[in-house]
Design a protein around this motif. Structure first.
Motif, PDB file in Angstrom:
ATOM      1  N   LEU A 264     -86.830 -17.089  21.777  1.00 16.10           N
ATOM      2  CA  LEU A 264     -86.990 -18.473  21.329  1.00 16.10           C
ATOM      3  C   LEU A 264     -85.630 -19.129  21.122  1.00 16.10           C
ATOM      4  O   LEU A 264     -85.399 -20.256  21.571  1.00 16.10           O
ATOM      5  CB  LEU A 264     -87.800 -18.503  20.035  1.00 16.10           C
ATOM      6  N   ARG A 265     -84.718 -18.435  20.446  1.00 14.35           N
ATOM      7  CA  ARG A 265     -83.379 -18.981  20.212  1.00 14.35           C
ATOM      8  C   ARG A 265     -82.675 -19.301  21.539  1.00 14.35           C
ATOM      9  O   ARG A 265     -82.065 -20.363  21.694  1.00 14.35           O
ATOM     10  CB  ARG A 265     -82.521 -17.976  19.432  1.00 14.35           C
ATOM     11  N   GLN A 266     -82.753 -18.360  22.477  1.00 13.77           N
ATOM     12  CA  GLN A 266     -82.054 -18.542  23.745  1.00 13.77           C
ATOM     13  C   GLN A 266     -82.608 -19.746  24.505  1.00 13.77           C
ATOM     14  O   GLN A 266     -81.852 -20.571  25.035  1.00 13.77           O
ATOM     15  CB  GLN A 266     -82.177 -17.260  24.574  1.00 13.77           C
ATOM     16  N   ARG A 267     -83.921 -19.881  24.541  1.00 20.41           N
ATOM     17  CA  ARG A 267     -84.526 -20.996  25.277  1.00 20.41           C
ATOM     18  C   ARG A 267     -84.326 -22.328  24.561  1.00 20.41           C
ATOM     19  O   ARG A 267     -84.192 -23.372  25.200  1.00 20.41           O
ATOM     20  CB  ARG A 267     -86.012 -20.728  25.491  1.00 20.41           C
TER      21      ARG A 267
ATOM     22  N   ALA B 180     -98.591 -23.349  17.892  1.00 20.83           N
ATOM     23  CA  ALA B 180     -98.124 -22.784  19.157  1.00 20.83           C
ATOM     24  C   ALA B 180     -97.728 -21.316  18.989  1.00 20.83           C
ATOM     25  O   ALA B 180     -97.882 -20.510  19.916  1.00 20.83           O
ATOM     26  CB  ALA B 180     -96.944 -23.597  19.687  1.00 20.83           C
ATOM     27  N   ALA B 181     -97.218 -20.964  17.814  1.00 20.51           N
ATOM     28  CA  ALA B 181     -96.854 -19.571  17.545  1.00 20.51           C
ATOM     29  C   ALA B 181     -98.085 -18.669  17.588  1.00 20.51           C
ATOM     30  O   ALA B 181     -97.992 -17.506  18.008  1.00 20.51           O
ATOM     31  CB  ALA B 181     -96.156 -19.461  16.194  1.00 20.51           C
ATOM     32  N   TRP B 182     -99.230 -19.191  17.161  1.00 17.64           N
ATOM     33  CA  TRP B 182    -100.464 -18.399  17.234  1.00 17.64           C
ATOM     34  C   TRP B 182    -100.753 -18.001  18.689  1.00 17.64           C
ATOM     35  O   TRP B 182    -101.198 -16.890  18.960  1.00 17.64           O
ATOM     36  CB  TRP B 182    -101.640 -19.197  16.659  1.00 17.64           C
ATOM     37  N   LYS B 183    -100.507 -18.930  19.617  1.00 14.77           N
ATOM     38  CA  LYS B 183    -100.769 -18.637  21.025  1.00 14.77           C
ATOM     39  C   LYS B 183     -99.814 -17.560  21.536  1.00 14.77           C
ATOM     40  O   LYS B 183    -100.220 -16.659  22.290  1.00 14.77           O
ATOM     41  CB  LYS B 183    -100.624 -19.924  21.850  1.00 14.77           C
ATOM     42  N   VAL B 184     -98.551 -17.626  21.139  1.00 18.94           N
ATOM     43  CA  VAL B 184     -97.597 -16.588  21.521  1.00 18.94           C
ATOM     44  C   VAL B 184     -98.056 -15.229  20.994  1.00 18.94           C
ATOM     45  O   VAL B 184     -98.056 -14.225  21.716  1.00 18.94           O
ATOM     46  CB  VAL B 184     -96.184 -16.912  21.002  1.00 18.94           C
ATOM     47  N   ILE B 185     -98.429 -15.192  19.741  1.00 18.61           N
ATOM     48  CA  ILE B 185     -98.880 -13.944  19.119  1.00 18.61           C
ATOM     49  C   ILE B 185    -100.115 -13.396  19.837  1.00 18.61           C
ATOM     50  O   ILE B 185    -100.224 -12.191  20.084  1.00 18.61           O
ATOM     51  CB  ILE B 185     -99.161 -14.172  17.620  1.00 18.61           C
TER      52      ILE B 185
ATOM     53  N   CYS C  16     -85.913 -22.825  12.570  1.00 18.14           N
ATOM     54  CA  CYS C  16     -85.002 -23.544  11.678  1.00 18.14           C
ATOM     55  C   CYS C  16     -83.557 -23.378  12.127  1.00 18.14           C
ATOM     56  O   CYS C  16     -82.788 -24.353  12.153  1.00 18.14           O
ATOM     57  CB  CYS C  16     -85.172 -23.052  10.243  1.00 18.14           C
ATOM     58  N   GLU C  17     -83.186 -22.159  12.480  1.00 23.01           N
ATOM     59  CA  GLU C  17     -81.806 -21.903  12.892  1.00 23.01           C
ATOM     60  C   GLU C  17     -81.484 -22.587  14.221  1.00 23.01           C
ATOM     61  O   GLU C  17     -80.371 -23.095  14.413  1.00 23.01           O
ATOM     62  CB  GLU C  17     -81.555 -20.399  12.980  1.00 23.01           C
ATOM     63  N   SER C  18     -82.446 -22.638  15.128  1.00 19.73           N
ATOM     64  CA  SER C  18     -82.210 -23.266  16.425  1.00 19.73           C
ATOM     65  C   SER C  18     -82.012 -24.770  16.286  1.00 19.73           C
ATOM     66  O   SER C  18     -81.240 -25.372  17.046  1.00 19.73           O
ATOM     67  CB  SER C  18     -83.375 -22.978  17.369  1.00 19.73           C
ATOM     68  N   LEU C  19     -82.699 -25.391  15.348  1.00 25.34           N
ATOM     69  CA  LEU C  19     -82.519 -26.821  15.124  1.00 25.34           C
ATOM     70  C   LEU C  19     -81.075 -27.137  14.747  1.00 25.34           C
ATOM     71  O   LEU C  19     -80.524 -28.163  15.152  1.00 25.34           O
ATOM     72  CB  LEU C  19     -83.470 -27.308  14.029  1.00 25.34           C
ATOM     73  N   GLY C  20     -80.456 -26.247  13.966  1.00 25.64           N
ATOM     74  CA  GLY C  20     -79.057 -26.440  13.604  1.00 25.64           C
ATOM     75  C   GLY C  20     -78.114 -26.060  14.723  1.00 25.64           C
ATOM     76  O   GLY C  20     -77.144 -26.772  15.007  1.00 25.64           O
ATOM     77  N   ALA C  21     -78.403 -24.946  15.407  1.00 26.65           N
ATOM     78  CA  ALA C  21     -77.483 -24.429  16.428  1.00 26.65           C
ATOM     79  C   ALA C  21     -77.398 -25.345  17.635  1.00 26.65           C
ATOM     80  O   ALA C  21     -76.333 -25.490  18.238  1.00 26.65           O
ATOM     81  CB  ALA C  21     -77.912 -23.028  16.852  1.00 26.65           C
TER      82      ALA C  21
ATOM     83  N   MET D 188     -94.292 -19.380  25.259  1.00 24.30           N
ATOM     84  CA  MET D 188     -92.977 -19.454  24.636  1.00 24.30           C
ATOM     85  C   MET D 188     -92.318 -20.798  24.943  1.00 24.30           C
ATOM     86  O   MET D 188     -91.681 -21.406  24.069  1.00 24.30           O
ATOM     87  CB  MET D 188     -92.096 -18.307  25.113  1.00 24.30           C
ATOM     88  N   ASP D 189     -92.486 -21.296  26.171  1.00 22.78           N
ATOM     89  CA  ASP D 189     -91.962 -22.620  26.497  1.00 22.78           C
ATOM     90  C   ASP D 189     -92.626 -23.702  25.654  1.00 22.78           C
ATOM     91  O   ASP D 189     -91.973 -24.653  25.209  1.00 22.78           O
ATOM     92  CB  ASP D 189     -92.172 -22.919  27.986  1.00 22.78           C
ATOM     93  N   ASN D 190     -93.935 -23.575  25.456  1.00 20.48           N
ATOM     94  CA  ASN D 190     -94.640 -24.542  24.607  1.00 20.48           C
ATOM     95  C   ASN D 190     -94.122 -24.490  23.175  1.00 20.48           C
ATOM     96  O   ASN D 190     -94.048 -25.517  22.486  1.00 20.48           O
ATOM     97  CB  ASN D 190     -96.141 -24.265  24.637  1.00 20.48           C
ATOM     98  N   LEU D 191     -93.761 -23.306  22.720  1.00 21.50           N
ATOM     99  CA  LEU D 191     -93.218 -23.138  21.376  1.00 21.50           C
ATOM    100  C   LEU D 191     -91.895 -23.882  21.238  1.00 21.50           C
ATOM    101  O   LEU D 191     -91.653 -24.562  20.236  1.00 21.50           O
ATOM    102  CB  LEU D 191     -93.028 -21.650  21.096  1.00 21.50           C
ATOM    103  N   VAL D 192     -91.055 -23.776  22.249  1.00 25.76           N
ATOM    104  CA  VAL D 192     -89.775 -24.489  22.235  1.00 25.76           C
ATOM    105  C   VAL D 192     -90.012 -25.994  22.163  1.00 25.76           C
ATOM    106  O   VAL D 192     -89.299 -26.720  21.468  1.00 25.76           O
ATOM    107  CB  VAL D 192     -88.941 -24.124  23.486  1.00 25.76           C
ATOM    108  N   GLY D 193     -91.034 -26.469  22.864  1.00 24.17           N
ATOM    109  CA  GLY D 193     -91.332 -27.894  22.861  1.00 24.17           C
ATOM    110  C   GLY D 193     -91.806 -28.425  21.526  1.00 24.17           C
ATOM    111  O   GLY D 193     -91.778 -29.635  21.293  1.00 24.17           O
ATOM    112  N   ALA D 194     -92.232 -27.529  20.639  1.00 24.56           N
ATOM    113  CA  ALA D 194     -92.735 -27.944  19.331  1.00 24.56           C
ATOM    114  C   ALA D 194     -91.732 -27.716  18.208  1.00 24.56           C
ATOM    115  O   ALA D 194     -92.082 -27.773  17.033  1.00 24.56           O
ATOM    116  CB  ALA D 194     -94.035 -27.187  19.019  1.00 24.56           C
TER     117      ALA D 194
END
Length: 256
Positions: free
Chosen positions: A151-154, A199-204, A104-109, A183-189
């Protein structure tokens, strides 16, 4: 001697911040209050940190950061989607929660650099309160916070704030080794909360906590007997009067 004629800039600032927060959250009826209690949302009221008459830069940036964080969650987050995919185990759930906040924060930042600056101030304040600068080993550094920082950085391309850089550096190599692709896939979603949660499930899982995820809520039902019983119940319902007692399922209001 105190200058009693000095203008009080606190109230105009609070009013302006409240208006900006309601606009960002897309919640025109949201009440914004300032309190010594922890920031958060309860009912229709958003609590933000109290601001003194001195209006120090640290106070202003922290208030803005907390306001932006809460407003972005109100705008982009769906509790029903989040809860559907929430893991069962404690560590897995903590990672999941941290990454949803980062989403949520990255969408704004990434859309508004000024929001990114405010959120960095919030992260720095949290790091100081939690003593992250004193952490020197990976075992002391919370993996959930490190994953959220990556996640934020990417997602935004912003540098890691100095206050949390030490924590991030302790985990960076390990995170890249275990969950670089996921993590890259997470950024894409980022724009789709349901896809992000999956995608977060896969990271975990890649981080070694797959056993804490629980059952996949989207897994097909492999119990044909239950389906047969359901079909029989539907037939009985049709014979005894049709639709009475069935719930309408309204479509989701959010496109997350």
């Amino acid at each position: 001697m105190t200058d009693t004629k000095a203008p009080n800039l606190v109230e105009p600032f609070k009013k302006a911040l409240g208006e900006a927060t309601r606009a960002m959250a897309n919640e025109p009826e949201l009440n914004v209050a300032y309190s010594v209690d922890p920031p958060g949302v309860a009912n229709d009221t958003l609590r933000l940190p109290q601001i003194s008459r001195r209006m120090t830069r640290a106070e202003v940036m922290l208030a803005r950061g907390e306001a932006d964080s809460q407003a972005l969650r109100l705008r982009f987050h769906s509790d029903s989607t989040h809860n559907r995919y929430a893991p069962r185990g404690e560590t897995a759930r903590t990672i999941y929660e941290a990454m949803e906040t980062a989403r949520c924060e990255s969408l704004g930042a990434r859309a508004m650099p000024g929001v990114g600056d405010n959120l960095d101030a919030k992260l720095t304040d949290q790091a100081a309160k939690r003593g992250y600068s004193e952490i020197s080993t990976m075992s002391e550094a919370p993996v959930a916070e490190a994953a959220a920082l990556m996640l934020r950085q990417r997602a935004t391309g912003r540098d890691i704030p100095a206050g949390v850089a030490q924590l991030y550096d302790l985990w960076k190599e390990g995170l890249e080794g275990m969950a670089d692709d996921s993590m890259d896939n997470l950024v894409g979603a980022l724009d789709d909360q349901k896809a992000f949660a999956k995608a977060a499930w896969k990271v975990i899982e890649d981080l070694g906590y797959g056993d804490q995820l629980g059952e996949d809520p989207d897994a097909p039902d492999d119990a044909p007997e239950d389906q047969d019983q359901s079909d029989e119940a539907e037939d009985d319902s049709e014979e005894s009067g049709g639709d009475e007692g069935q719930d309408d399922m309204p479509p989701d209001e959010m496109s997350t």
